[in-house]
Scaffold this active site. Structure first.
Site, short mmCIF file in Angstrom:
data_model
loop_
_atom_site.label_atom_id
_atom_site.label_comp_id
_atom_site.label_asym_id
_atom_site.label_seq_id
_atom_site.Cartn_x
_atom_site.Cartn_y
_atom_site.Cartn_z
N ASP A 439 -10.71 -21.90 -28.91
CA ASP A 439 -11.14 -23.26 -28.60
C ASP A 439 -12.61 -23.24 -28.21
O ASP A 439 -13.03 -22.47 -27.35
CB ASP A 439 -10.29 -23.78 -27.42
CG ASP A 439 -10.49 -25.27 -27.19
OD1 ASP A 439 -11.03 -25.94 -28.09
OD2 ASP A 439 -10.11 -25.76 -26.11
N SER A 489 -1.90 -17.63 -32.41
CA SER A 489 -2.53 -18.64 -31.56
C SER A 489 -1.93 -18.55 -30.17
O SER A 489 -0.75 -18.80 -29.99
CB SER A 489 -2.29 -20.04 -32.15
OG SER A 489 -2.78 -21.03 -31.26
N ASN A 490 -2.76 -18.15 -29.20
CA ASN A 490 -2.28 -18.00 -27.82
C ASN A 490 -2.58 -19.28 -27.04
O ASN A 490 -3.27 -19.28 -26.03
CB ASN A 490 -2.96 -16.79 -27.17
CG ASN A 490 -2.34 -16.44 -25.82
OD1 ASN A 490 -1.27 -16.94 -25.48
ND2 ASN A 490 -3.01 -15.61 -25.07
N GLY A 514 3.64 -19.60 -26.05
CA GLY A 514 3.56 -20.55 -24.96
C GLY A 514 3.08 -19.86 -23.70
O GLY A 514 2.75 -18.67 -23.71
N HIS A 542 8.23 -20.37 -46.82
CA HIS A 542 9.62 -20.21 -47.23
C HIS A 542 9.78 -20.02 -48.74
O HIS A 542 10.90 -19.95 -49.25
CB HIS A 542 10.42 -21.43 -46.77
CG HIS A 542 11.87 -21.13 -46.50
ND1 HIS A 542 12.42 -19.88 -46.71
CD2 HIS A 542 12.88 -21.91 -46.03
CE1 HIS A 542 13.70 -19.91 -46.39
NE2 HIS A 542 14.01 -21.14 -45.97
N ASP A 546 12.47 -15.22 -46.47
CA ASP A 546 13.70 -15.86 -46.03
C ASP A 546 13.86 -15.69 -44.52
O ASP A 546 13.09 -14.99 -43.87
CB ASP A 546 14.91 -15.31 -46.79
CG ASP A 546 15.04 -13.80 -46.66
OD1 ASP A 546 14.65 -13.26 -45.60
OD2 ASP A 546 15.51 -13.15 -47.62
#
Length: 572
Positions: A439, A489-490, A514, A542, A546
């Site tokens: 960020d 992405s932390n 999270g 996808h 799988d």
């Protein structure tokens, strides 16, 4: 807590796990009374925000009997968000230390008690320092500049959101001057001087760079009323210009005394409360705060929003009528604003997300117990800093764990071929170039760390720090952006619990973590114990991945993060 402007005395120094220390505001308003009022003062753990209610005391720098000066280091504490060094707001002798190393300390608990030599007994000795104290307040006379301090975390500029003073106002040391906001937090800046506001350099809404002059304060000796220090400790309870008989004419209770509750200047409220007030349409300036020093609490905002008056902390003396209930401000129709996305980062996000949503995706969530890994990270922090000049963070361990899991499941590190190819195809990529979301004031950027498979955790940490610095300075190179093969992405460091990312740039998988939470979990003996829990969500392409394949990869990552000993079996 308000953030002290440049030059102000400060009681907190905050540093993230992998960044140099940054200085935060004095806790004076919440933690101390007049030095003349008490001979001993308690230094308490302040509310450091982000919903943190307790921290672990990791290091004590002092012991009972030590002499300490204002701004001397007292201790270091650590939460799941950051490592924080606390400095003393007092000068004196430590008479009591309330906690020992590794104790869990709750917000508001006393840390140490300091004998500051106040009270009547100190009056003879206090005569000599009176003149220097007044000189310190006035700075020897003249116009003093108040600059925007370096508030750390790579922040180079902030937006000025509110002024609490105007030109011509007389301000006191530690009085709120203005409120500024970055992408990390909203903070209030306080005055390091007592005097008259001579000039204000920015207006509300302006972007202010670190080091810029915010205001000029005229501190001419004897020129400003209430600026001079009182000649005796007893006089410190009230300005000299306020005669005792004039007290009933004021809005304050007639029987107010030196030990009555003090009201902080401006509106004292955390960013969380300010956001709540904005959501509820409540003007904080008309809300009577029920917290310490007049701090506005969540209950005060909710009461104001519902039109109910919160119960006052003390009854009005002398039968004085209670204050009228705050009324909801009139609804003012907002002005719609048309925004064109013209910056390169913004336009790039629009393009990449439009392309990403053309791909069918699947998502799997997992709970990771990072208690053991956090212990390893903490145990290596000091030695890594001493030997390599950097502290290793949990993010670096996660990046390496992804690389180890990719060794077991290489198809995750892949890109699908052209949509019109016949037959359809994909490429398994040989290098682990792991992208990390950062960020910045210019928007979210996603550079990548090349060849993580052949880097140590320390080398990955050094690359993370380099990319973060360059990203916040808008100096990333094209080679830093191109070539990513999988993304982490932390975003949990900002505060979310269960994020849902979208793969981009043709990558097959993205992972998003999270925040780390302390939650009860059963151990092998079926006993409930506190554990450090983090949620992660993997989202994959996808078309060629799988559910079983992505689940096996997720299990491998979980294995490495929950059992650090597994690394010894997998590292080459």
């Amino acid at each position: 807590a308000p953030l002290a402007a440049a030059g102000a005395p400060r009681a907190l120094a905050v540093r993230s796990a992998a960044r140099p220390p940054q200085r935060w505001a004095p806790q004076a308003r919440a933690l101390r009374t007049s030095a003349a009022a008490l001979a001993t003062q308690q230094f308490k753990l302040a509310d450091i925000g982000e919903g943190i209610t307790e921290v672990t005391l990791t290091e004590l720098k002092v012991k009972e009997g030590d002499m300490i000066k204002e701004m001397d280091m007292v201790c270091a504490v650590e939460s799941d968000k950051a490592s924080v060094e606390l400095t003393s707001p007092y000068t004196g002798k430590i008479v009591k230390v309330f906690h020992k190393q590794n104790d869990v300390v709750k917000v508001g608990s006393p840390l140490i008690e300091v004998d500051v030599g106040g009270g009547a007994a100190a009056a003879p000795a206090a005569a000599a320092p009176v003149a220097p104290a007044a000189a310190a307040a006035s700075g020897g006379g003249g116009v003093k500049t108040v600059k925007l301090a370096d508030i750390g975390e790579g922040i180079a500029e902030v937006q000025l959101t509110e002024w609490f003073v105007k030109e011509g106002d007389v301000v006191k040391e530690m009085q709120n001057l203005c409120s500024v906001e970055s992408d990390k937090a909203s903070v209030e800046l306080t005055s390091p001087y007592t005097g008259k506001v001579a000039s204000i350099k920015f207006k509300v809404g302006d972007t202010v760079k670190v080091g810029s002059i915010l205001v000029e304060i005229e501190t001419a000796g004897g020129g400003a009323p209430t600026a001079a220090a009182p000649s005796t400790p007893a006089a410190a309870a009230a300005p000299k210009a306020a005669p005792a008989k004039a007290a009933p004419a004021k809005a304050a209770p007639a029987k107010a005394s030196a030990n009555a509750d003090l009201k902080a200047p401006g509106v004292l409220a955390t960013p969380k409360i300010r956001h709540l007030a904005k959501e509820k349409g409540v003007d904080l300036k008309v809300v009577a705060g029920s917290g310490p020093m007049g701090r506005v609490l969540e209950a005060d905002v909710l009461a104001a929003a519902s039109g109910v008056v919160a119960a006052p902390a003390k009854a009005a003396p002398g039968g004085a009528p209670a204050a009228a209930a705050p009324t909801r401000p009139a609804i003012r129709p907002g002005e719609d604003k048309f925004v064109e996305i013209t910056d390169n980062v913004g336009k790039g996000m629009v393009k990449s997300m439009n392309e990403a949503l053309k791909v069918p995706i699947m998502a799997l969530g997992e709970e990771i117990d990072v208690t053991a890994m956090i212990q390893v990270q903490k145990s290596l922090k000091a030695s890594a800093e001493k030997r390599y000049g950097t502290k290793v963070t949990l993010t670096s361990f996660m990046l390496k764990a992804i690389s180890l899991a990719l060794n077991e499941h290489p198809i995750i590190n892949s890109k699908f071929g052209p949509a019109d190819a016949n037959p359809p195809n994909y490429t398994i990529l040989g290098s682990h170039n792991i992208s990390v979301a950062i960020d910045t004031p210019y928007g979210l950027v996603v550079p990548n760390i090349k060849d993580c498979a052949n880097l140590s955790v320390v080398e990955i940490q050094q690359e993370v720090m380099r990319l973060a610095v360059d990203a916040k300075a808008n100096k990333l190179k094209l080679q830093d952006i191109q070539g990513g093969t999988i993304t982490l992405s932390n975003i949990g460091v900002i505060g979310t619990k269960d994020p849902r990312p979208i793969p981009f740039a043709g990558q097959a998988v993205i992972g998003c973590t999270g925040r780390t939470m302390t939650l009860p979990r059963y151990n092998d003996k079926m006993e409930l114990v506190p554990r450090q829990i983090m949620h992660i969500r993997w989202v994959g392409d996808h078309r060629h991945l799988d559910g079983a394949t992505l689940a096996h990869f997720s299990n491998a990552f979980k294995k490495y993060m929950e059992n650090p000993g597994e690394w010894t079996l997998a590292m080459r």
